[in-house]
Design a protein around this motif. Sequence first.
Motif, PDB file in Angstrom:
ATOM      1  N   ASP A   1      -2.269 -15.100   2.773  1.00 55.98           N
ATOM      2  CA  ASP A   1      -3.131 -16.113   2.191  1.00 55.98           C
ATOM      3  C   ASP A   1      -3.722 -15.574   0.897  1.00 55.98           C
ATOM      4  N   PRO A   2      -3.937 -16.425  -0.103  1.00 58.43           N
ATOM      5  CA  PRO A   2      -4.481 -15.922  -1.364  1.00 58.43           C
ATOM      6  C   PRO A   2      -5.940 -15.507  -1.200  1.00 58.43           C
ATOM      7  N   ASN A   3      -6.275 -14.347  -1.741  1.00 56.79           N
ATOM      8  CA  ASN A   3      -7.669 -13.904  -1.767  1.00 56.79           C
ATOM      9  C   ASN A   3      -8.312 -14.419  -3.050  1.00 56.79           C
ATOM     10  N   LEU A   4      -9.545 -14.876  -2.949  1.00 58.29           N
ATOM     11  CA  LEU A   4     -10.256 -15.415  -4.094  1.00 58.29           C
ATOM     12  C   LEU A   4     -11.445 -14.530  -4.423  1.00 58.29           C
ATOM     13  N   GLY A   5     -11.695 -14.322  -5.700  1.00 60.04           N
ATOM     14  CA  GLY A   5     -12.857 -13.552  -6.120  1.00 60.04           C
ATOM     15  C   GLY A   5     -13.391 -14.064  -7.438  1.00 60.04           C
TER      16      GLY A   5
ATOM     17  N   SER B   1      -2.841  -6.247  -5.053  1.00 63.11           N
ATOM     18  CA  SER B   1      -4.039  -6.298  -4.209  1.00 63.11           C
ATOM     19  C   SER B   1      -5.001  -5.158  -4.524  1.00 63.11           C
ATOM     20  N   THR B   2      -4.451  -4.004  -4.886  1.00 59.90           N
ATOM     21  CA  THR B   2      -5.311  -2.893  -5.306  1.00 59.90           C
ATOM     22  C   THR B   2      -6.086  -3.272  -6.554  1.00 59.90           C
TER      23      THR B   2
ATOM     24  N   PHE C   1     -10.485 -14.971  -9.970  1.00 54.17           N
ATOM     25  CA  PHE C   1      -9.174 -14.348  -9.796  1.00 54.17           C
ATOM     26  C   PHE C   1      -8.628 -14.718  -8.428  1.00 54.17           C
ATOM     27  N   VAL C   2      -7.327 -14.993  -8.372  1.00 56.73           N
ATOM     28  CA  VAL C   2      -6.654 -15.328  -7.123  1.00 56.73           C
ATOM     29  C   VAL C   2      -5.531 -14.326  -6.905  1.00 56.73           C
ATOM     30  N   ASP C   3      -5.611 -13.571  -5.815  1.00 63.50           N
ATOM     31  CA  ASP C   3      -4.578 -12.599  -5.474  1.00 63.50           C
ATOM     32  C   ASP C   3      -3.492 -13.327  -4.693  1.00 63.50           C
TER      33      ASP C   3
END
Length: 365
Positions: free
Chosen positions: A38-42, A16-17, A70-72
Motif C-alpha cells: 500500500d502507498p505510504n503517505l507523508g 522506502s528508505t 510524498f507518496v511512497d
Amino acid sequence: MGLSLGIIGLPNVGKSTLFNAITAAQADAANYPFCTIDPNLGIVSVPDRRLERLQEIYQPQKKVPTSIEFVDIAGLVKGASKGEGLGNQFLSHIRNVDALVHVVRCFDDPNVVHVDGSVDPTRDIEIIEAELLFKDLESLEKRMAETERRTTSGDKKAAAEMELYERTRHHIHSNRLMRYFQAQNEEETDLLRGLHFLTNKPVMYVCNVSENQLHKENDHVRQVRTIADKEGATVTILCAGVEAELSRLNAADQQVFLHDFGLTEPGLFTVIREGYALLHLITFFTTGPKEVRAWTIEQGTRAAQAAGSIHSDFERGFIRAEIMSFGDLDRYGTESAVRENGELRIEGRDYVMQDGDIVFFRFNV
C-alpha cells in the motif's frame, strides 16, 4: 494546495528508505522486492531559510512552513502494466500524484539484491517508462473504443477526437512519452488532460549512490544524467542510507554528521525543493506578531487568487495588496525601514505574485 509527489522506481532501489528519511514515517524498508504494497503517505515541510529569517525579524509566537505530500509507491517490475507484481494496483497509485520522483539505483553492492540481477540505470529507467507507456496505451484504447461507438452514431465531434487519438496512439507506439506529444490547440490539450496519462507527469531523477561516492559521479550517475538531459529533467544525487541516518539525529548532531561527510545540508532538502519547483510552485509570506507563515501558490497566480488561498473572504472582498520583497526586508532589517526607502508597493488584484513576496491583504466583506 494538496499537491503530491510520487516516489517510483524498481523494487529495492532505496525508495522506502528515502521516504522514511523525508517524512520520518518509518515505512517498512527491507532487502527484498515488494516490501511496500500500500502507498505510504507523508506530508513534509518545505525547507526555506527565508522563513527562519522572518522569524528572527518578527519574533512571532509561531512560524508555519509550507508543505508538500510524498507518496511512497511500491516498486514496479517488468510486466507491471499486465498485472505482474501487483502492477495495476501500483500504477493506479501513480495516477493520483502530480509529479514523479524516480529513484534509480546507482551503487554496486552484492549484499543488496537487484530485481533484475545487475545494476543498469538505463535499463531500469526504460523498464519503468515502458510500463507507464503500456498503461497509457491501455487508457487511450479504452477511450478510443468509447469514442468509436459515438462516431457510428453520427457524432461529428467524435470523429475529430478519433483523429487526435490516432495520432496519440502512433506517438505511444513510437515509444515516446506523452509529455513530448504536441497538441495542436487548447481543445486537444483539454481532451488529453482528461486521460491523465502517466508519462505526461513531470519527473525528477534521484540517484541513490553509496556513501563513498557522494562527491564524485560514477558511470551509473552519468547514465541517468544523459537520459535526464534528453528529457529536460533534473537530477539529484544522494545516499538514502546517509539520509536515513541523518533523519534520526537531532539538529546539533546532524551538523556534525553533515560536516563529516562534507555536506552543507541533507540531500533531502534538495529533493523537497526540486519537487516544489517541479510542480511550478512559489512561496509568498504573511507576517506579524502572532505568526510568520509560508503559503504555496502556482507560478502566475494573481494577487486576488493568492488572497483566496488564505481565505475565500479575502478574495471576495479584495481591495489591495501591500507587498515588499523578502530581499528588501532582509537587507533593511525592518518593515519601517522598507517603507522609508520606498520599497513597499501597493498592488491591485491582477498583480502576478512573485516568489518571496511578503504580503498584507486589505479586504472588505
